[in-house]
Design a protein around this motif. Structure first.
Motif, PDB file in Angstrom:
ATOM      1  N   ASP A  74      32.236   5.704 -34.998  1.00 43.99           N
ATOM      2  CA  ASP A  74      32.685   4.826 -36.093  1.00 43.99           C
ATOM      3  C   ASP A  74      33.184   3.472 -35.576  1.00 43.99           C
ATOM      4  OD1 ASP A  74      35.078   5.457 -34.900  1.00 43.99           O
ATOM      5  OD2 ASP A  74      35.915   6.540 -36.608  1.00 43.99           O
ATOM      6  N   GLY A  75      33.125   3.275 -34.257  1.00 40.79           N
ATOM      7  CA  GLY A  75      33.546   1.982 -33.689  1.00 40.79           C
ATOM      8  C   GLY A  75      35.053   1.830 -33.572  1.00 40.79           C
ATOM      9  N   ASN A  76      35.797   2.889 -33.947  1.00 37.69           N
ATOM     10  CA  ASN A  76      37.263   2.781 -33.907  1.00 37.69           C
ATOM     11  C   ASN A  76      37.843   3.243 -32.572  1.00 37.69           C
ATOM     12  OD1 ASN A  76      37.841   1.623 -36.425  1.00 37.69           O
ATOM     13  ND2 ASN A  76      37.322   3.579 -37.406  1.00 37.69           N
ATOM     14  N   TYR A  77      37.206   2.832 -31.498  1.00 34.62           N
ATOM     15  CA  TYR A  77      37.681   3.144 -30.152  1.00 34.62           C
ATOM     16  C   TYR A  77      38.285   1.869 -29.585  1.00 34.62           C
ATOM     17  CZ  TYR A  77      35.030   7.432 -30.623  1.00 34.62           C
ATOM     18  OH  TYR A  77      34.568   8.645 -31.057  1.00 34.62           O
ATOM     19  N   THR A  78      39.390   2.048 -28.849  1.00 32.24           N
ATOM     20  CA  THR A  78      40.125   0.861 -28.385  1.00 32.24           C
ATOM     21  C   THR A  78      40.041   0.714 -26.872  1.00 32.24           C
ATOM     22  OG1 THR A  78      41.629   1.065 -30.247  1.00 32.24           O
ATOM     23  CG2 THR A  78      42.413  -0.225 -28.362  1.00 32.24           C
ATOM     24  N   ARG A  79      39.784  -0.512 -26.436  1.00 36.19           N
ATOM     25  CA  ARG A  79      39.782  -0.846 -25.011  1.00 36.19           C
ATOM     26  C   ARG A  79      40.659  -2.078 -24.806  1.00 36.19           C
ATOM     27  NH1 ARG A  79      38.077   3.490 -25.133  1.00 36.19           N
ATOM     28  NH2 ARG A  79      36.188   4.395 -24.235  1.00 36.19           N
ATOM     29  N   ASP A  80      41.182  -2.206 -23.574  1.00 35.60           N
ATOM     30  CA  ASP A  80      42.013  -3.353 -23.209  1.00 35.60           C
ATOM     31  C   ASP A  80      41.153  -4.245 -22.299  1.00 35.60           C
ATOM     32  OD1 ASP A  80      43.896  -5.082 -22.088  1.00 35.60           O
ATOM     33  OD2 ASP A  80      44.781  -3.549 -20.817  1.00 35.60           O
ATOM     34  N   TRP A  81      40.892  -5.473 -22.722  1.00 36.28           N
ATOM     35  CA  TRP A  81      39.902  -6.316 -22.033  1.00 36.28           C
ATOM     36  C   TRP A  81      40.557  -7.373 -21.154  1.00 36.28           C
ATOM     37  CZ3 TRP A  81      34.859  -5.002 -22.104  1.00 36.28           C
ATOM     38  CH2 TRP A  81      34.468  -4.061 -23.074  1.00 36.28           C
ATOM     39  N   TYR A  84      25.462   1.692 -36.542  1.00 36.72           N
ATOM     40  CA  TYR A  84      26.272   2.798 -36.027  1.00 36.72           C
ATOM     41  C   TYR A  84      25.338   3.880 -35.492  1.00 36.72           C
ATOM     42  CZ  TYR A  84      30.184   0.421 -38.172  1.00 36.72           C
ATOM     43  OH  TYR A  84      31.127  -0.512 -38.487  1.00 36.72           O
ATOM     44  N   VAL A  85      25.563   4.275 -34.240  1.00 41.35           N
ATOM     45  CA  VAL A  85      24.672   5.276 -33.623  1.00 41.35           C
ATOM     46  C   VAL A  85      25.503   6.483 -33.169  1.00 41.35           C
ATOM     47  CG1 VAL A  85      23.012   3.519 -32.864  1.00 41.35           C
ATOM     48  CG2 VAL A  85      24.830   4.253 -31.290  1.00 41.35           C
ATOM     49  N   LYS A  86      24.787   7.487 -32.686  1.00 41.77           N
ATOM     50  CA  LYS A  86      25.420   8.730 -32.198  1.00 41.77           C
ATOM     51  C   LYS A  86      26.527   8.395 -31.192  1.00 41.77           C
ATOM     52  CE  LYS A  86      22.793  11.647 -29.650  1.00 41.77           C
ATOM     53  NZ  LYS A  86      23.326  12.027 -28.405  1.00 41.77           N
ATOM     54  N   HIS A 137      33.963  10.768 -25.716  1.00 40.62           N
ATOM     55  CA  HIS A 137      34.379   9.368 -25.826  1.00 40.62           C
ATOM     56  C   HIS A 137      35.911   9.246 -25.893  1.00 40.62           C
ATOM     57  CE1 HIS A 137      33.002   5.342 -27.855  1.00 40.62           C
ATOM     58  NE2 HIS A 137      33.832   5.140 -26.852  1.00 40.62           N
ATOM     59  N   ASP A 138      36.524   8.573 -24.926  1.00 36.99           N
ATOM     60  CA  ASP A 138      37.985   8.399 -24.937  1.00 36.99           C
ATOM     61  C   ASP A 138      38.376   7.447 -26.062  1.00 36.99           C
ATOM     62  OD1 ASP A 138      38.582  10.050 -22.764  1.00 36.99           O
ATOM     63  OD2 ASP A 138      38.294   8.438 -21.292  1.00 36.99           O
ATOM     64  N   LEU A 139      39.391   7.862 -26.835  1.00 33.40           N
ATOM     65  CA  LEU A 139      39.769   7.097 -28.024  1.00 33.40           C
ATOM     66  C   LEU A 139      40.362   5.734 -27.690  1.00 33.40           C
ATOM     67  CD1 LEU A 139      40.159   7.115 -31.147  1.00 33.40           C
ATOM     68  CD2 LEU A 139      42.486   7.952 -30.709  1.00 33.40           C
ATOM     69  N   ARG A 140      41.308   5.744 -26.764  1.00 32.74           N
ATOM     70  CA  ARG A 140      42.026   4.479 -26.543  1.00 32.74           C
ATOM     71  C   ARG A 140      42.521   4.375 -25.096  1.00 32.74           C
ATOM     72  NH1 ARG A 140      47.759   3.681 -27.505  1.00 32.74           N
ATOM     73  NH2 ARG A 140      48.185   1.477 -27.118  1.00 32.74           N
ATOM     74  N   TYR A 141      42.317   3.188 -24.499  1.00 31.25           N
ATOM     75  CA  TYR A 141      42.929   2.865 -23.207  1.00 31.25           C
ATOM     76  C   TYR A 141      43.844   1.666 -23.425  1.00 31.25           C
ATOM     77  CZ  TYR A 141      38.627   5.063 -21.256  1.00 31.25           C
ATOM     78  OH  TYR A 141      37.581   5.888 -20.953  1.00 31.25           O
ATOM     79  N   TYR A 170      16.988   1.483 -21.220  1.00 29.00           N
ATOM     80  CA  TYR A 170      17.345   1.136 -22.596  1.00 29.00           C
ATOM     81  C   TYR A 170      16.653   2.085 -23.576  1.00 29.00           C
ATOM     82  CZ  TYR A 170      18.863  -1.703 -26.474  1.00 29.00           C
ATOM     83  OH  TYR A 170      19.495  -2.124 -27.620  1.00 29.00           O
ATOM     84  N   GLU A 171      15.392   2.321 -23.305  1.00 28.23           N
ATOM     85  CA  GLU A 171      14.585   3.200 -24.160  1.00 28.23           C
ATOM     86  C   GLU A 171      15.182   4.605 -24.186  1.00 28.23           C
ATOM     87  OE1 GLU A 171      11.547   4.185 -26.622  1.00 28.23           O
ATOM     88  OE2 GLU A 171      12.153   2.176 -25.973  1.00 28.23           O
ATOM     89  N   LYS A 172      15.551   5.115 -22.991  1.00 29.51           N
ATOM     90  CA  LYS A 172      16.092   6.472 -22.865  1.00 29.51           C
ATOM     91  C   LYS A 172      17.437   6.583 -23.582  1.00 29.51           C
ATOM     92  CE  LYS A 172      17.051   9.563 -19.077  1.00 29.51           C
ATOM     93  NZ  LYS A 172      17.471   9.455 -17.711  1.00 29.51           N
ATOM     94  N   GLN A 173      18.288   5.561 -23.425  1.00 28.20           N
ATOM     95  CA  GLN A 173      19.650   5.610 -23.955  1.00 28.20           C
ATOM     96  C   GLN A 173      19.690   5.407 -25.470  1.00 28.20           C
ATOM     97  OE1 GLN A 173      22.343   6.449 -22.373  1.00 28.20           O
ATOM     98  NE2 GLN A 173      23.910   5.862 -23.844  1.00 28.20           N
ATOM     99  N   TYR A 174      18.848   4.528 -25.988  1.00 29.01           N
ATOM    100  CA  TYR A 174      19.031   4.104 -27.383  1.00 29.01           C
ATOM    101  C   TYR A 174      17.887   4.473 -28.324  1.00 29.01           C
ATOM    102  CZ  TYR A 174      22.999   1.500 -25.537  1.00 29.01           C
ATOM    103  OH  TYR A 174      24.183   1.164 -24.932  1.00 29.01           O
ATOM    104  N   SER A 175      16.815   5.137 -27.786  1.00 31.29           N
ATOM    105  CA  SER A 175      15.687   5.416 -28.690  1.00 31.29           C
ATOM    106  C   SER A 175      16.093   6.489 -29.698  1.00 31.29           C
ATOM    107  CB  SER A 175      14.485   5.880 -27.908  1.00 31.29           C
ATOM    108  OG  SER A 175      14.809   7.078 -27.253  1.00 31.29           O
TER     109      SER A 175
END
Ligand code: NAD
Ligand code: DAU
Length: 348
Positions: free
Chosen positions: A215-222, A283-285, A290-294, A343-348
């Motif tokens: 859902d894209g609601n994962y947080t990273r510190d950049w 939005y993809v699989k 997947h770690d929620l937040r760093y 790219y093909e393998k990861q996102y097809s």
């Protein structure tokens, strides 16, 4: 003149570190050891390749004999170890590659340094560059500190946690002088376009879908990569032996908010209508595990060594976008050949 070994100096962060050390420290001879995997690229350090205090060594840190030979030949007094398999998604499909490079490769370097330095550790230093991912995932609150317990979730972070443990073990058991840093997500120039920011910049340029995991609601510190390079310089020269420092940008973003900001900036830069690039968001699989937040508490390095980021995220991101748009040849070169298969393998 001191001989210093930097590993992984043809990669994203390593190239910035090598450049900084070669140009700032003429009293050092910098040996840049890199296997030139898919992530390593001599183009990243073309500007310093002829410097008199610089030598490139092509080689694999997993090759124990080669590592022992170069330590014996060049008598390194300092090691900055950045070479690694660094991409979480690749660690899910090929975890053993991560054990080989990140664990065995680090062990080979530790053994070579210990054997070369064991009679006199004075003035020697082994610096392991590591990640905040070793601490696992945070909930909505809290920050990782240097005393947060390790709790890695991906094969990548498990391999980095393992190498961190070995570095500390060599310090305790053999007295090896080491420093260790755990840093948050970097962004900036020369970033291989399989990681979020450069991948999405490249896809926006080419009008391709922007694959947001879950859902894209994962947080990273950049953190801007040049600020990381400054911190690495400071820790190498002024950090205390046997200490760990967390490095972060004080800059948390949910992925989806970051992607929308990036889209808006790209629209502006490419002269596209407002909202045009955001239409590419798909939005993809989700990434497994997947770690929620760093989020990093970088107050120790701030208080003890006076480091803090020098640019805002807005400035750093703008610089990054500008760099990719001005370096289309670099981008085209690294996205040809093997890249399209991945790219093909990861996102097809
Ligand atoms: P990268 O994947 O861009 O570069 C890694 C480099 O290591 C490449 O040049 C590659 O050719 C080289 N390499 C890989 N395997 C090798 C081997 N067996 N022998 C010799 N060289 C080999 O990685 P990066 O993003 O620049 O990360 C550098 C270091 O910083 C890694 O240790 C990573 O864990 C750590 N780190 C990265 C980030 C980040 O956001 N990128 C954040 C915190 C810590
Ligand atoms: O936290 C430090 C770590 O940051 C480093 O140790 C790693 O070497 C580095 O790769 C980075 O790991 P991440 O997994 O956080 O980075 P990545 O750019 O792959 O992903 C960032 C976030 O974006 C993450 O939540 C997954 C998400 N993502 C990523 C890609 C590639 C997507 O939603 N879609 C994508 O296509």
């Amino acid at each position: 003149m001191k001989n210093i070994l930097i590993t992984g100096g043809a990669g994203f962060i390593g190239s910035h570190v090598v450049r900084r050390f070669v140009t700032r420290y003429p009293q050092y001879h910098i040996y840049n050891l890199d296997a030139l995997t898919y992530a390593g690229n001599l183009e990243n350090i073309k500007d310093i390749q002829d410097a008199p205090n610089y030598t490139f060594l092509k080689g694999d840190i997993v090759d124990e004999q080669f590592i022992n030979e170069i330590f014996s030949k060049y008598q390194f007094e300092g090691v900055l170890h950045l070479a690694a398999e660094s991409h979480v998604d690749r660690s899910i499909t090929d975890p053993l590659a991560f054990v080989r490079t990140n664990v065995i490769g680090t062990m080979n370097l530790l053994n070579a340094a210990k054997n070369l330095w064991k009679d006199n550790f004075d003035g020697k230093r082994f610096y392991h560059i590591s990640t905040d991912e070793v601490y696992g995932s945070l909930g909505a609150e809290g920050l990782f500190t240097e005393t947060t317990a390790y709790d890695p979730n991906s094969p990548y972070s498990a391999s980095k946690a393992s190498s961190d443990h070995f570095v500390r073990a060599y310090g305790e058991t053999y007295g090896l002088p080491y420093v260790l840093t755990n840093c948050s997500n970097n962004y900036g120039s020369f970033h291989f376009p399989e990681k979020l920011i450069p991948l999405f910049i490249n896809n926006i340029i080419n009008n391709k879908p922007l694959p947001v995991y879950g859902d894209g609601n994962y947080t990273r510190d950049w953190l801007y990569v040049k600020d990381h390079a400054v911190a690495i310089d400071l820790v190498f020269h002024e950090g205390k032996n046997h200490e760990t420092y967390n490095i972060g940008g004080f800059n948390e973003w949910k992925n989806i908010d970051l992607v929308k900001l990036l889209c808006a900036k790209m629209d502006e830069k490419l002269g596209r209508a407002e909202g045009e690039s955001a239409k590419l968001i798909t939005y993809v699989k989700d990434r497994p595990g997947h770690d929620l937040r760093y989020a990093i508490d970088a107050s120790k390095i701030n208080k003890e060594l006076g480091w803090k980021p020098s640019v805002t995220f807005e400035e750093g991101l703008q610089e990054t976008i500008n760099w990719y748009l001005e370096n289309t040849e670099w981008l085209n070169n690294v996205t040809s050949g093997e890249y399209s298969k991945y790219y093909e393998k990861q996102y097809s």
